[in-house]
Design an enzyme around this catalytic site. Structure first.
Site, mmCIF file in Angstrom:
data_model
loop_
_atom_site.group_PDB
_atom_site.id
_atom_site.type_symbol
_atom_site.label_atom_id
_atom_site.label_comp_id
_atom_site.label_asym_id
_atom_site.label_seq_id
_atom_site.Cartn_x
_atom_site.Cartn_y
_atom_site.Cartn_z
ATOM 1 N N TYR A 106 -3.662 -2.246 -21.013
ATOM 2 C CA TYR A 106 -2.520 -1.411 -20.273
ATOM 3 C C TYR A 106 -2.545 -0.204 -21.985
ATOM 4 C CZ TYR A 106 -1.484 -3.308 -15.587
ATOM 5 O OH TYR A 106 -1.087 -4.409 -14.919
ATOM 6 N N PRO A 165 2.638 -3.106 -4.760
ATOM 7 C CA PRO A 165 3.913 -3.665 -3.232
ATOM 8 C C PRO A 165 4.148 -3.010 -2.754
ATOM 9 C CG PRO A 165 4.845 -4.138 -5.535
ATOM 10 C CD PRO A 165 3.909 -3.448 -5.706
ATOM 11 N N LEU A 166 4.022 -1.543 -3.209
ATOM 12 C CA LEU A 166 4.637 -0.501 -1.761
ATOM 13 C C LEU A 166 3.350 1.220 -2.260
ATOM 14 C CD1 LEU A 166 7.896 0.454 -3.420
ATOM 15 C CD2 LEU A 166 7.523 -0.596 -1.956
ATOM 16 N N ALA A 167 1.946 -0.092 -1.814
ATOM 17 C CA ALA A 167 1.037 0.417 -1.987
ATOM 18 C C ALA A 167 0.876 2.320 -2.464
ATOM 19 C CB ALA A 167 0.783 0.719 0.077
ATOM 20 N N GLY A 209 3.013 3.893 -3.332
ATOM 21 C CA GLY A 209 3.756 5.170 -3.030
ATOM 22 C C GLY A 209 4.507 5.549 -1.765
ATOM 23 N N LEU A 254 5.345 3.380 0.783
ATOM 24 C CA LEU A 254 6.059 2.644 1.167
ATOM 25 C C LEU A 254 7.148 3.392 0.744
ATOM 26 C CD1 LEU A 254 4.730 -1.012 2.079
ATOM 27 C CD2 LEU A 254 4.576 1.178 3.472
ATOM 28 N N GLY A 300 9.125 5.593 0.731
ATOM 29 C CA GLY A 300 9.786 7.009 1.390
ATOM 30 C C GLY A 300 10.167 8.391 0.613
#
Length: 328
Positions: free
Chosen positions: A53, A218-220, A222, A224, A226
């Site tokens: 990273y 976990p939020l794909a 972005g 998920l 919103g």
């Protein structure tokens, strides 16, 4: 903060995992320090990074930032369960450096990169050392021999995997058992409401062998999130924009579902993962303190059986575990 055990170990970790991939790239060192300070204040005790990273800051830059944060805060290191990974090439292939073995998970590379990570992180141990990807060229006896040496030296506490198939997990832990070694205790996998394929085999394997699941993205990416700024930034990527267009009706319904209940879409996406079997905690990658606070708010969301059914209808999974998901 809520805590749970890391897989079948006795070590307690926060149910929100601080992912640091943006540090040194999209997040400045000053902002990274502020995020880690806030995480520590909130009781987030599980930090995840990787040797490769750093993005624009160069490979290893993220570990160096975390190391400087530890150095500037004496006593904090023992509060944190620190995870990093090995696999990425750490030398520019176009340079004149020694790059022949500087990649993958050979015993040579694992030992070399453990030394490098310890130096960059300014610590005496890696609490969870993870194979970032499966290395199909290396045998498990070689991998476990290198990890056994690191554990015996006190430089590594636990071993984990990332992006492994279920049969990789089974093979790894069966061979570890033959060697009287603890084996893998966690698996990092792509897992979110949009991408649920690990429910077929990886999660059943993890449950069987006592591995904690650590969902990344976990939020794909972005999808998920919103209307968050992070979602807007990520949506510039062609792949994410295309997926957003493809799922527009589902995402609009999902956003409405969250807001009708007083939740942010981002918090709801994380809360759904926290309700799934085997999940230790999602790995979040906040670029700001505000995004960290939004993530931690997911711990306050209690989803009912009706809520979970509604989300399954919006984003159907594969139908359960294999083979029942596709066969009688």
């Amino acid at each position: 903060m809520d805590y749970t055990h890391l897989g079948r170990t006795g070590t307690s970790v926060s149910r929100i995992v601080l992912g640091t991939m943006n540090f040194g790239d999209r997040t400045t060192e000053e902002d990274a320090f502020a995020i880690m300070d806030r995480a520590h204040e909130l009781g987030v005790n599980f930090f995840d990074t990787a040797n490769g990273y750093g993005g624009a800051g160069g490979r290893g830059a993220t570990e160096e930032i975390i190391g400087r944060w530890f150095a500037a805060r004496p006593g904090v290191r023992d509060d944190i369960v620190l995870a990093t990974k090995v696999h990425s090439p750490m030398v520019d292939p176009t340079s004149d450096g020694d790059v022949v073995n500087a990649r993958g998970a050979s015993a040579w590379q694992v030992r070399r990169e453990a030394i490098g990570s310890l130096r960059r992180l300014q610590t005496d141990r890696i609490d969870l050392y993870q194979f970032h990807h499966i290395d199909r060229h290396i045998s498990w006896p070689e991998l476990w021999q290198s990890m056994e040496v690191l554990v015996a030296r006190g430089e590594v506490v636990y071993a984990g995997s990332s992006n492994f198939a279920a049969w990789n997990i089974a093979q790894a832990n069966e061979i570890a058992q033959q060697r009287h070694f603890l084996g893998l205790v966690s698996e990092q996998s792509l897992y979110n409401l949009v991408q649920r394929s690990i429910e077929l085999e990886v999660i059943p394997a993890a449950l069987n062998y006592g591995l904690g699941i650590l969902p990344w993205s976990p939020l794909a990416g972005g999808l998920l999130s919103g209307g968050s700024s992070d979602a807007k930034a990520r949506s510039a990527a062609a792949a994410v924009k295309s997926k957003r267009d493809e799922l527009r009706d589902q995402l609009d319904a999902y956003d409405a579902f969250a807001r009708e209940r007083g939740w942010t879409p981002a918090s709801l996406g994380l809360a759904w993962l926290l309700h799934q079997p085997g999940v230790t905690g999602p790995i979040i990658g906040p670029r700001t303190v505000e995004q960290l606070d939004t993530a931690v708010a997911a711990l306050d969301i209690e989803l009912s059986a009706e809520d979970l059914r509604a989300l399954d209808e919006l984003f159907p999974g594969p139908g359960g575990q294999a083979p029942e998901a596709y066969a009688w």
